[in-house]
Design a protein around this motif. Structure first.
Motif, mmCIF file in Angstrom:
data_model
loop_
_atom_site.group_PDB
_atom_site.id
_atom_site.type_symbol
_atom_site.label_atom_id
_atom_site.label_comp_id
_atom_site.label_asym_id
_atom_site.label_seq_id
_atom_site.Cartn_x
_atom_site.Cartn_y
_atom_site.Cartn_z
ATOM 1 N N LYS A 164 -8.835 -3.284 -2.074
ATOM 2 C CA LYS A 164 -9.083 -4.679 -1.664
ATOM 3 C C LYS A 164 -9.782 -5.461 -2.765
ATOM 4 O O LYS A 164 -9.546 -6.678 -2.922
ATOM 5 N N GLN A 165 -10.609 -4.790 -3.530
ATOM 6 C CA GLN A 165 -11.360 -5.457 -4.591
ATOM 7 C C GLN A 165 -10.459 -5.982 -5.710
ATOM 8 O O GLN A 165 -10.832 -6.899 -6.440
ATOM 9 N N SER A 166 -9.255 -5.371 -5.843
ATOM 10 C CA SER A 166 -8.348 -5.797 -6.915
ATOM 11 C C SER A 166 -7.402 -6.900 -6.463
ATOM 12 O O SER A 166 -6.681 -7.472 -7.282
ATOM 13 N N MET A 167 -7.396 -7.207 -5.182
ATOM 14 C CA MET A 167 -6.469 -8.214 -4.649
ATOM 15 C C MET A 167 -7.056 -9.612 -4.779
ATOM 16 O O MET A 167 -8.275 -9.793 -4.805
ATOM 17 N N ASN A 168 -6.196 -10.596 -4.826
ATOM 18 C CA ASN A 168 -6.629 -11.988 -4.844
ATOM 19 C C ASN A 168 -7.029 -12.442 -3.443
ATOM 20 O O ASN A 168 -8.032 -13.132 -3.266
ATOM 21 N N GLN A 169 -6.227 -12.046 -2.438
ATOM 22 C CA GLN A 169 -6.539 -12.314 -1.035
ATOM 23 C C GLN A 169 -6.229 -11.045 -0.238
ATOM 24 O O GLN A 169 -5.159 -10.460 -0.408
ATOM 25 N N PRO A 170 -7.124 -10.624 0.656
ATOM 26 C CA PRO A 170 -6.909 -9.378 1.395
ATOM 27 C C PRO A 170 -6.058 -9.575 2.651
ATOM 28 O O PRO A 170 -6.536 -9.444 3.781
ATOM 29 N N ASN A 171 -4.782 -9.874 2.438
ATOM 30 C CA ASN A 171 -3.865 -10.076 3.554
ATOM 31 C C ASN A 171 -2.850 -8.941 3.598
ATOM 32 O O ASN A 171 -2.198 -8.643 2.590
ATOM 33 N N VAL A 172 -2.705 -8.315 4.750
ATOM 34 C CA VAL A 172 -1.746 -7.220 4.913
ATOM 35 C C VAL A 172 -0.812 -7.543 6.075
ATOM 36 O O VAL A 172 -1.255 -7.813 7.195
ATOM 37 N N PHE A 173 0.494 -7.473 5.790
ATOM 38 C CA PHE A 173 1.524 -7.716 6.795
ATOM 39 C C PHE A 173 2.369 -6.445 6.909
ATOM 40 O O PHE A 173 3.100 -6.096 5.991
ATOM 41 N N ASP A 174 2.198 -5.790 8.021
ATOM 42 C CA ASP A 174 2.739 -4.445 8.208
ATOM 43 C C ASP A 174 4.056 -4.508 8.972
ATOM 44 O O ASP A 174 4.087 -4.624 10.197
#
Length: 429
Positions: A396-406
């Motif tokens: 999560k720290q490397s992402m720009n926005q912590p959005n997950v679509f499963d």
């Protein structure tokens, strides 16, 4: 008995190796010299767990060999399995050119009685056409029988399915042919259904169409669950415990793909149309499946707004886990839609590769961690068992926005939310 398996693709190679494992002498025949050479070296032209080890075992045991010499292979055999592809024409009809080609080869080169076993997925009535094609190609009349023996292999589980089948369907015109094929399968412990060739051909299409129907039905319910704030997984559990229904294929997601369901449902519809029968339920099954990926993209779009300049990390390319098959994979429809709307797309899959038309547009990453760097959204498209094991707290720290679509409802929704992700599945998961 000596056996020749014509076609060394997914079905043909699996069939050949399982027959060798059962103790028969098997020759794999293919016109593609590169594929034959690859198999001779102990390498598969596709990914299927456990199959390459079996290939090496029986190359060493001498129970299997591979050739592109059609004449010699046909003459040296007692039983011939036809395992060639039957892709879809643009109108949905099955393309039988390869079946016709090998049928003519068999007729031209046969020099005594042969049992011809058609494992290719074909429309009703194909056994009669194969019989005619063989007879018309014969230079000297020889007796033969053509039997319909459809396969029911799941990609990723092919070896297990072939060694432990739910059933064996034998469509034969006479008792001699059916008993000969039963003798070939003597070591398999499962129900054997003896029927007509036409019935056997329809069983294959009907089975796949029914499974596809279960998938589309659950995907329609998932959309309703989203509106009603109901968890579709719990609905599926409640439905699946009914012994008349069962839990299989009740998982909501972004739709089915692969080499079987899309073409088989279309081919069955075409067969029905030719005979003046409307299968409207299957028409809706196809319609739901073709649009299902858009439901997930709508969720992403609602969260991000425009895709322009946003980075999407797509996890999974293959249409299902444990295979490298990307034919009709929903992930490809999602990737193309994202690119069309200006998104930057990174992709990871443990074994599957990007098709050539996407190689320059999307970036295939060596690891899921690499794919997630700078991402505004993660879109999970294939339920590989490795994805829930990611260190989601760290990535999560490397992402720009912590959005997950499963798109496969694979991850634990409560855990992802607790880790600080915005998490959306299919059907309020």
């Amino acid at each position: 008995m000596n056996i020749v398996v014509i076609g060394t693709g997914y079905v043909g190679t699996t069939t050949a190796l399982v027959l060798a494992e059962m103790g028969w002498n098997v020759t794999g025949l293919d016109r593609d010299e590169n594929k034959v050479n690859l198999l001779r070296q102990g390498s598969l032209p596709f990914y299927e767990e456990g199959l390459e080890e079996l290939l090496k075992k029986h190359l060493q045991s001498g129970r299997i060999r591979f050739t592109n010499d059609t004449e010699q292979a046909v003459k040296d055999t007692d039983v011939i399995f036809i395992c060639v592809g039957t892709p879809s024409h643009p109108d949905g009809n099955a393309d039988l050119r390869y079946v016709q080609q090998v049928s003519s080869d068999i007729g031209r080169y046969m020099d005594n009685y042969k049992l011809i076993v058609n494992k290719s997925t074909v429309p009703v009535g194909t056994q009669e056409r194969v019989t005619e094609w063989i007879r018309n190609a014969q230079l000297v009349p020889h007796s033969f029988d053509v039997v319909s023996n459809p396969e029911f292999l799941r990609e990723g589980k092919a070896l297990s399915d072939a060694m432990n089948p739910d059933r064996i369907i034998i469509g034969a015109d006479n008792e001699h042919a059916s008993k000969l094929l039963q003798a070939l399968y003597y070591s398999l412990d499962c129900p054997v259904v003896i029927t007509t060739p036409r019935t056997a051909e329809l069983v294959k299409y009907a089975a796949n169409a029914f499974l596809a129907t279960k998938i589309s039905y659950m995907n329609e319910l998932a959309k309703l669950c989203d509106r009603l704030d109901i968890n579709v997984k719990e609905v599926a559990e409640g439905i699946g415990l009914d012994s008349r229904i069962g839990p299989g294929f009740l998982q909501a997601g972004i739709g089915y793909g692969g080499s079987c369901f899309p073409k088989d449902v279309s081919a069955l519809l075409q067969t029905a149309n030719k005979h003046g029968s409307n299968l409207t339920l299957l028409e809706q099954v196809i319609s739901v499946n073709r649009a299902q990926h858009l439901h997930l993209l709508d969720k992403v779009r609602t969260r991000l707004g425009s895709f322009e300049g946003k980075k999407a990390a797509v996890l999974g390319l293959a249409f299902k886990p444990d295979t490298d098959d990307i034919r009709e994979a929903p992930a490809l429809r999602i990737i193309r839609a994202l690119l069309d709307e200006g998104a930057l797309v990174s992709v990871h899959d443990p074994v599957a590769k990007l098709p050539s038309d996407l190689n320059r547009s999307a970036v295939l990453c060596a690891s899921p961690e690499q794919a997630l760097i700078g991402a505004d959204a993660v879109i999970l498209c294939t339920e590989w068992s490795s994805y829930p094991l990611l260190d989601w707290k760290r990535v999560k720290q490397s992402m720009n926005q912590p959005n997950v679509f499963d798109g496969r409802n694979l991850l634990d929704a409560k855990l992802m939310t607790a880790l600080g992700y915005y998490y959306q599945g299919i059907g309020y998961c």
